[in-house]
Design a protein around this motif. Structure first.
Motif, PDB file in Angstrom:
ATOM      1  N   ARG A 407     -34.512 -50.606  23.328  1.00  0.00           N
ATOM      2  CA  ARG A 407     -34.676 -51.863  24.059  1.00  0.00           C
ATOM      3  C   ARG A 407     -34.842 -53.033  23.086  1.00  0.00           C
ATOM      4  O   ARG A 407     -34.272 -54.113  23.264  1.00  0.00           O
ATOM      5  N   PHE A 408     -35.617 -52.800  22.019  1.00  0.00           N
ATOM      6  CA  PHE A 408     -35.825 -53.847  21.014  1.00  0.00           C
ATOM      7  C   PHE A 408     -34.514 -54.173  20.277  1.00  0.00           C
ATOM      8  O   PHE A 408     -34.191 -55.346  20.031  1.00  0.00           O
ATOM      9  N   ILE A 409     -33.750 -53.124  19.938  1.00  0.00           N
ATOM     10  CA  ILE A 409     -32.482 -53.345  19.229  1.00  0.00           C
ATOM     11  C   ILE A 409     -31.496 -54.112  20.105  1.00  0.00           C
ATOM     12  O   ILE A 409     -30.842 -55.058  19.650  1.00  0.00           O
ATOM     13  N   PHE A 410     -31.393 -53.730  21.374  1.00  0.00           N
ATOM     14  CA  PHE A 410     -30.448 -54.404  22.273  1.00  0.00           C
ATOM     15  C   PHE A 410     -30.831 -55.856  22.506  1.00  0.00           C
ATOM     16  O   PHE A 410     -29.967 -56.727  22.645  1.00  0.00           O
ATOM     17  N   ARG A 411     -32.124 -56.126  22.569  1.00  0.00           N
ATOM     18  CA  ARG A 411     -32.551 -57.505  22.796  1.00  0.00           C
ATOM     19  C   ARG A 411     -32.183 -58.407  21.621  1.00  0.00           C
ATOM     20  O   ARG A 411     -32.006 -59.612  21.797  1.00  0.00           O
ATOM     21  N   MET A 412     -32.064 -57.810  20.447  1.00  0.00           N
ATOM     22  CA  MET A 412     -31.628 -58.600  19.288  1.00  0.00           C
ATOM     23  C   MET A 412     -30.191 -59.082  19.464  1.00  0.00           C
ATOM     24  O   MET A 412     -29.791 -60.104  18.899  1.00  0.00           O
ATOM     25  N   PHE A 413     -29.421 -58.347  20.275  1.00  0.00           N
ATOM     26  CA  PHE A 413     -28.028 -58.724  20.533  1.00  0.00           C
ATOM     27  C   PHE A 413     -27.864 -59.349  21.923  1.00  0.00           C
ATOM     28  O   PHE A 413     -26.750 -59.508  22.423  1.00  0.00           O
ATOM     29  N   GLY A 414     -28.972 -59.666  22.565  1.00  0.00           N
ATOM     30  CA  GLY A 414     -28.921 -60.345  23.858  1.00  0.00           C
ATOM     31  C   GLY A 414     -28.622 -59.450  25.027  1.00  0.00           C
ATOM     32  O   GLY A 414     -28.279 -59.931  26.110  1.00  0.00           O
ATOM     33  N   ILE A 415     -28.753 -58.125  24.876  1.00  0.00           N
ATOM     34  CA  ILE A 415     -28.489 -57.175  25.962  1.00  0.00           C
ATOM     35  C   ILE A 415     -29.819 -56.752  26.569  1.00  0.00           C
ATOM     36  O   ILE A 415     -30.697 -56.241  25.871  1.00  0.00           O
ATOM     37  N   THR A 416     -29.991 -56.954  27.852  1.00  0.00           N
ATOM     38  CA  THR A 416     -31.251 -56.645  28.524  1.00  0.00           C
ATOM     39  C   THR A 416     -31.115 -55.562  29.595  1.00  0.00           C
ATOM     40  O   THR A 416     -32.091 -55.225  30.251  1.00  0.00           O
ATOM     41  N   SER A 417     -29.940 -55.017  29.779  1.00  0.00           N
ATOM     42  CA  SER A 417     -29.706 -54.024  30.827  1.00  0.00           C
ATOM     43  C   SER A 417     -30.399 -52.706  30.488  1.00  0.00           C
ATOM     44  O   SER A 417     -30.190 -52.131  29.419  1.00  0.00           O
ATOM     45  N   GLU A 418     -31.254 -52.215  31.405  1.00  0.00           N
ATOM     46  CA  GLU A 418     -31.942 -50.949  31.217  1.00  0.00           C
ATOM     47  C   GLU A 418     -30.977 -49.772  31.283  1.00  0.00           C
ATOM     48  O   GLU A 418     -31.226 -48.712  30.714  1.00  0.00           O
ATOM     49  N   ARG A 419     -29.845 -49.971  31.986  1.00  0.00           N
ATOM     50  CA  ARG A 419     -28.848 -48.914  32.086  1.00  0.00           C
ATOM     51  C   ARG A 419     -28.289 -48.573  30.709  1.00  0.00           C
ATOM     52  O   ARG A 419     -28.136 -47.403  30.358  1.00  0.00           O
ATOM     53  N   TYR A 420     -27.999 -49.601  29.899  1.00  0.00           N
ATOM     54  CA  TYR A 420     -27.491 -49.382  28.539  1.00  0.00           C
ATOM     55  C   TYR A 420     -28.558 -48.718  27.656  1.00  0.00           C
ATOM     56  O   TYR A 420     -28.253 -47.856  26.826  1.00  0.00           O
ATOM     57  N   VAL A 421     -29.791 -49.160  27.863  1.00  0.00           N
ATOM     58  CA  VAL A 421     -30.885 -48.588  27.062  1.00  0.00           C
ATOM     59  C   VAL A 421     -30.986 -47.081  27.293  1.00  0.00           C
ATOM     60  O   VAL A 421     -31.037 -46.287  26.342  1.00  0.00           O
ATOM     61  N   LYS A 422     -31.027 -46.663  28.547  1.00  0.00           N
ATOM     62  CA  LYS A 422     -31.150 -45.240  28.858  1.00  0.00           C
ATOM     63  C   LYS A 422     -29.930 -44.451  28.403  1.00  0.00           C
ATOM     64  O   LYS A 422     -30.053 -43.319  27.914  1.00  0.00           O
ATOM     65  N   PHE A 423     -28.755 -45.063  28.543  1.00  0.00           N
ATOM     66  CA  PHE A 423     -27.531 -44.375  28.131  1.00  0.00           C
ATOM     67  C   PHE A 423     -27.534 -44.108  26.622  1.00  0.00           C
ATOM     68  O   PHE A 423     -27.317 -42.977  26.178  1.00  0.00           O
ATOM     69  N   ILE A 424     -27.807 -45.140  25.828  1.00  0.00           N
ATOM     70  CA  ILE A 424     -27.821 -44.980  24.367  1.00  0.00           C
ATOM     71  C   ILE A 424     -28.970 -44.087  23.926  1.00  0.00           C
ATOM     72  O   ILE A 424     -28.836 -43.286  22.982  1.00  0.00           O
ATOM     73  N   GLN A 425     -30.098 -44.180  24.618  1.00  0.00           N
ATOM     74  CA  GLN A 425     -31.246 -43.324  24.296  1.00  0.00           C
ATOM     75  C   GLN A 425     -30.860 -41.850  24.376  1.00  0.00           C
ATOM     76  O   GLN A 425     -31.140 -41.068  23.453  1.00  0.00           O
ATOM     77  N   HIS A 426     -30.202 -41.459  25.446  1.00  0.00           N
ATOM     78  CA  HIS A 426     -29.817 -40.060  25.623  1.00  0.00           C
ATOM     79  C   HIS A 426     -28.652 -39.666  24.722  1.00  0.00           C
ATOM     80  O   HIS A 426     -28.616 -38.545  24.205  1.00  0.00           O
ATOM     81  N   VAL A 427     -27.708 -40.602  24.512  1.00  0.00           N
ATOM     82  CA  VAL A 427     -26.567 -40.309  23.633  1.00  0.00           C
ATOM     83  C   VAL A 427     -27.043 -40.103  22.203  1.00  0.00           C
ATOM     84  O   VAL A 427     -26.603 -39.166  21.512  1.00  0.00           O
ATOM     85  N   ALA A 428     -27.951 -40.958  21.731  1.00  0.00           N
ATOM     86  CA  ALA A 428     -28.474 -40.830  20.365  1.00  0.00           C
ATOM     87  C   ALA A 428     -29.204 -39.504  20.193  1.00  0.00           C
ATOM     88  O   ALA A 428     -29.038 -38.799  19.176  1.00  0.00           O
ATOM     89  N   THR A 429     -30.024 -39.151  21.190  1.00  0.00           N
ATOM     90  CA  THR A 429     -30.753 -37.875  21.125  1.00  0.00           C
ATOM     91  C   THR A 429     -29.785 -36.701  21.102  1.00  0.00           C
ATOM     92  O   THR A 429     -29.946 -35.754  20.303  1.00  0.00           O
ATOM     93  N   LEU A 430     -28.775 -36.740  21.963  1.00  0.00           N
ATOM     94  CA  LEU A 430     -27.783 -35.666  22.014  1.00  0.00           C
ATOM     95  C   LEU A 430     -27.030 -35.551  20.693  1.00  0.00           C
ATOM     96  O   LEU A 430     -26.798 -34.435  20.203  1.00  0.00           O
ATOM     97  N   CYS A 431     -26.664 -36.686  20.097  1.00  0.00           N
ATOM     98  CA  CYS A 431     -25.933 -36.673  18.817  1.00  0.00           C
ATOM     99  C   CYS A 431     -26.750 -36.018  17.716  1.00  0.00           C
ATOM    100  O   CYS A 431     -26.228 -35.207  16.935  1.00  0.00           O
ATOM    101  N   VAL A 432     -28.032 -36.357  17.649  1.00  0.00           N
ATOM    102  CA  VAL A 432     -28.889 -35.764  16.609  1.00  0.00           C
ATOM    103  C   VAL A 432     -29.040 -34.267  16.843  1.00  0.00           C
ATOM    104  O   VAL A 432     -29.004 -33.474  15.889  1.00  0.00           O
ATOM    105  N   ILE A 433     -29.188 -33.858  18.104  1.00  0.00           N
ATOM    106  CA  ILE A 433     -29.300 -32.425  18.407  1.00  0.00           C
ATOM    107  C   ILE A 433     -28.029 -31.687  17.998  1.00  0.00           C
ATOM    108  O   ILE A 433     -28.085 -30.607  17.392  1.00  0.00           O
ATOM    109  N   VAL A 434     -26.872 -32.273  18.297  1.00  0.00           N
ATOM    110  CA  VAL A 434     -25.592 -31.646  17.959  1.00  0.00           C
ATOM    111  C   VAL A 434     -25.437 -31.535  16.442  1.00  0.00           C
ATOM    112  O   VAL A 434     -25.063 -30.468  15.914  1.00  0.00           O
ATOM    113  N   VAL A 435     -25.696 -32.617  15.722  1.00  0.00           N
ATOM    114  CA  VAL A 435     -25.571 -32.609  14.258  1.00  0.00           C
ATOM    115  C   VAL A 435     -26.548 -31.611  13.648  1.00  0.00           C
ATOM    116  O   VAL A 435     -26.199 -30.833  12.743  1.00  0.00           O
ATOM    117  N   LEU A 436     -27.793 -31.625  14.147  1.00  0.00           N
ATOM    118  CA  LEU A 436     -28.813 -30.711  13.626  1.00  0.00           C
ATOM    119  C   LEU A 436     -28.410 -29.256  13.871  1.00  0.00           C
ATOM    120  O   LEU A 436     -28.543 -28.403  12.977  1.00  0.00           O
TER     121      LEU A 436
END
Length: 628
Positions: A407-436
């Motif tokens: 949420r803090f990172i997106f606000r730096m780019f002027g994005i306030t949508s919670e939908r994007y926050v949750k989407f990237i939150q889960h995508v980032a977690t999934l990516c780290v799990i896959v790489v690990l």
């Protein structure tokens, strides 16, 4: 307990034991943290009609420990979920723990360790504290959570002799959180009180164990209560410099009060069994000369060394340390910003912890401060990394899957949508799990494919010989680690063992280990004869130690303790040690000269061990003839 005819008889034998230390009767329930074994043995006996034909006692014990570690991983999963608000983050925390198992647990190869029982309870307690510190928790939930914290705290102290030091770090973290105004004082008071009550209850169960009464944390808690009460009554300034001085002053005051209370308690109960710990710490940081046997034994033990560089290499190659480092630095910056914001407020609220960056998340401030304390402990004492690394797993997972970060990172780019926050939150977690998983799964699968078995023919041969060729009442002397195996495999009596939290036992061990020093056969014989030793087991791996660093080999430690110049030492660098011509006993006895065979007879030998029987009868007859 299982072999005893009844539970009451088993408890009586534990309370009145003269086999573990042949030279005195001890209360095992007081000296050792074995209530978990008592519970498991009782449970096994109660349900033996169903289980005895299905599972052996040893496998019942092993499966119980592994099941407890299943609860351990669940607690880490829930903790990460509570911090981030996402169950997916809990999966990542569990993956970090499993793929970094070399640095998160020792349960796979040292199952009976006290920490194997204790660590699941402390992390379950921390999980409950994480939930309890939430500002929105209801009163009924607070009561239930406090009961859970109480139970886990009690079981943690009951199962591990080092729990008091972990509690000290936790109490300091809690004190730091509230003294900076980042958590409500009323909640912290309850947790600190629970810690104190848990220690006192365990002390009672362990027949007034003096080590617990003299624990530093038991002195820190009343000191913290006093200082927090004074702090609550004092006027809070909006001047940051004044507040820094106040916090430092309160910190010094609580340390002074802790020291005074601890000195008074130890004086009143005449406690000096824990002096070896402080000697070790002083020697480790070179604040005193390392000439004490106990300090050298700890200082030279690999588990008590400083945390090694390869730890950071391993955890970095498995993604854990870099992500944790970024997360903890970010959290500490947030803590700093919150403290500055709080100190800058002109109007104070009733709770006096609102109005700052972490006002809705005091649990994050607590985790950040506690992780620093755990990290310092792990850096100082290597074996304590098993306390720090699991929390690293949780915080690293939180750093990846936290909505606050994205949420803090997106606000730096002027994005306030919670939908994007949750989407990237889960995508980032999934990516780290896959790489690990991609990086670490092949190694884990390879380890699982290995069929390992115990292979130590020399030790097996020794134990079998002892069981067949020596009387049940025979008393054995040897290295602490080996004698633990002798007790387990043969049931014979011992002169010493690895549980080191007793001054008399430490002094007895120092005397017994003279067979690795430069002593005459009569001196060694007299020492062992005086406490009733029948057999001495010498190990060539100790007598001719080459793997350890110079000055840290057991013969070197004995020489230093005796004031003798050890092998390979430079006399100019060790002016307080004197050179002696007496040969090293464990080496010279192999020549079987008359001077040695007069007192000792070799009765067993293989590539690793030499077993000598004391010639007590012969020497007793000679002493009687001299008196006549």
């Amino acid at each position: 307990m299982i072999l005893s005819p009844s539970i009451s008889q088993g408890l009586h034998d534990l309370i009145n034991d003269n086999n573990t230390e042949s030279w005195r009767t001890i209360n095992i329930l007081k000296r050792f943290n074995v209530y978990q074994e008592v519970y498991l043995a009782t449970l096994y006996k109660v349900i033996s009609l169903c289980l005895q034909s299905v599972i052996e006692p040893v496998y019942f014990y092993i499966n119980s420990v592994f099941a407890l570690h299943g609860v351990y991983i669940i607690s880490l999963y829930v903790m990460a979920w509570l911090l981030s608000g996402s169950w997916f983050t809990g999966v990542l925390a569990s993956a970090f723990y499993i793929f970094n198992k070399d640095d998160t647990t020792r349960v796979e190869y040292t199952i009976p360790l006290r920490e194997s029982f204790a660590l699941p309870f402390i992390f379950l307690q921390i999980t409950l504290i994480t939930y309890y510190l939430r500002p929105t928790i209801s009163r009924n939930s607070q009561i239930v959570t406090l009961l859970g914290i109480s139970l886990c705290s009690f079981l943690f102290v009951l199962t591990w002799q080092f729990a008091q030091f972990v509690f000290l770090l936790q109490a300091m973290a809690l004190y730091g959180t509230v003294t900076l105004g980042l958590a409500p004082l009323s909640k912290i008071w309850y947790i600190l009180g629970i810690q104190g009550v848990s220690i006192i209850l365990v002390c009672i169960l362990q027949f007034c164990n003096e080590m617990l009464l003299g624990a530093l944390v038991l002195s820190f808690i009343p000191a913290a209560f006093i200082v927090l009460h004074l702090q609550k009554r004092s006027h809070t300034s909006t001047n940051i410099g004044v507040n820094i001085i106040k916090v430092l002053g309160y910190g010094v005051l609580v340390m002074l009060l802790t020291f005074c209370f601890n000195v008074i308690v130890k004086y009143l109960i005449n406690l000096d069994d824990d002096q070896h710990i402080f000697k070790f710490l002083l020697a480790k940081f070179q604040l005193s000369s390392a000439r004490d046997f106990d300090a050298l034994v700890y200082k030279c033990n690999g588990a008590f060394q400083f945390l090694t560089y390869d730890f950071f290499q391993r955890t970095s190659s498995r993604l854990l340390f870099p992500i944790y480092l970024v997360t903890i630095v970010t959290l500490l910056i947030c803590v700093l910003i919150s403290v500055i914001q709080k100190w800058s407020l002109k109007e104070k609220t009733d709770d006096d912890y609102n109005g700052h960056l972490l006002q809705d998340h005091p649990e994050l401030a607590y985790h950040a401060i506690q992780s620093v304390f755990f990290g310092v402990m792990a850096l100082t004492v290597l074996r304590m990394k098993y306390l720090w690394t699991p929390q690293m797993c949780v915080l690293a997972a939180f750093g990846v899957g936290s909505p606050h970060v994205w949420r803090f990172i997106f606000r730096m780019f002027g994005i306030t949508s919670e939908r994007y926050v949750k989407f990237i939150q889960h995508v980032a977690t999934l990516c780290v799990i896959v790489v690990l998983t991609y990086m670490c799964l092949p190694e884990v699968q390879y380890q699982l494919s290995l069929l390992r078995e115990f292979y130590d023919p020399d030790t097996v041969e020794l134990m079998n010989w002892i069981k067949k060729e020596t009387p049940v009442t025979a008393v054995f002397s040897g290295s602490m680690q080996l004698l633990a195996g002798v007790k387990l495999c043969t049931g014979r009596k011992l002169t010493n063992h690895p549980h080191y939290e007793d001054k008399a036992l430490r002094e007895k061990t120092r005397q017994l280990y003279q067979y690795y020093g430069r002593r005459t056969p009569k001196e060694v014989f007299d020492i062992h004869h005086s406490i009733g030793t029948d057999y001495i087991i010498l190990e060539d791996s100790i007598c001719y130690a080459r793997a350890s660093a110079q000055g840290c080999r057991m013969p070197d430690i004995i020489d230093i303790t005796n004031g003798h110049l050890y092998s390979g030492a430079d006399p100019t660098e060790e002016p307080d040690l004197k050179s002696v011509t007496t040969p090293r006993f464990c080496d010279a006895i192999q020549r079987a000269s008359k001077e040695y065979t007069k007192y000792f007879k070799m009765v067993f030998k293989n590539k690793t061990f030499r077993l000598y029987k004391l010639n007590k009868d012969q020497n007793n007859r000679k002493n009687k003839s001299k008196k006549k």
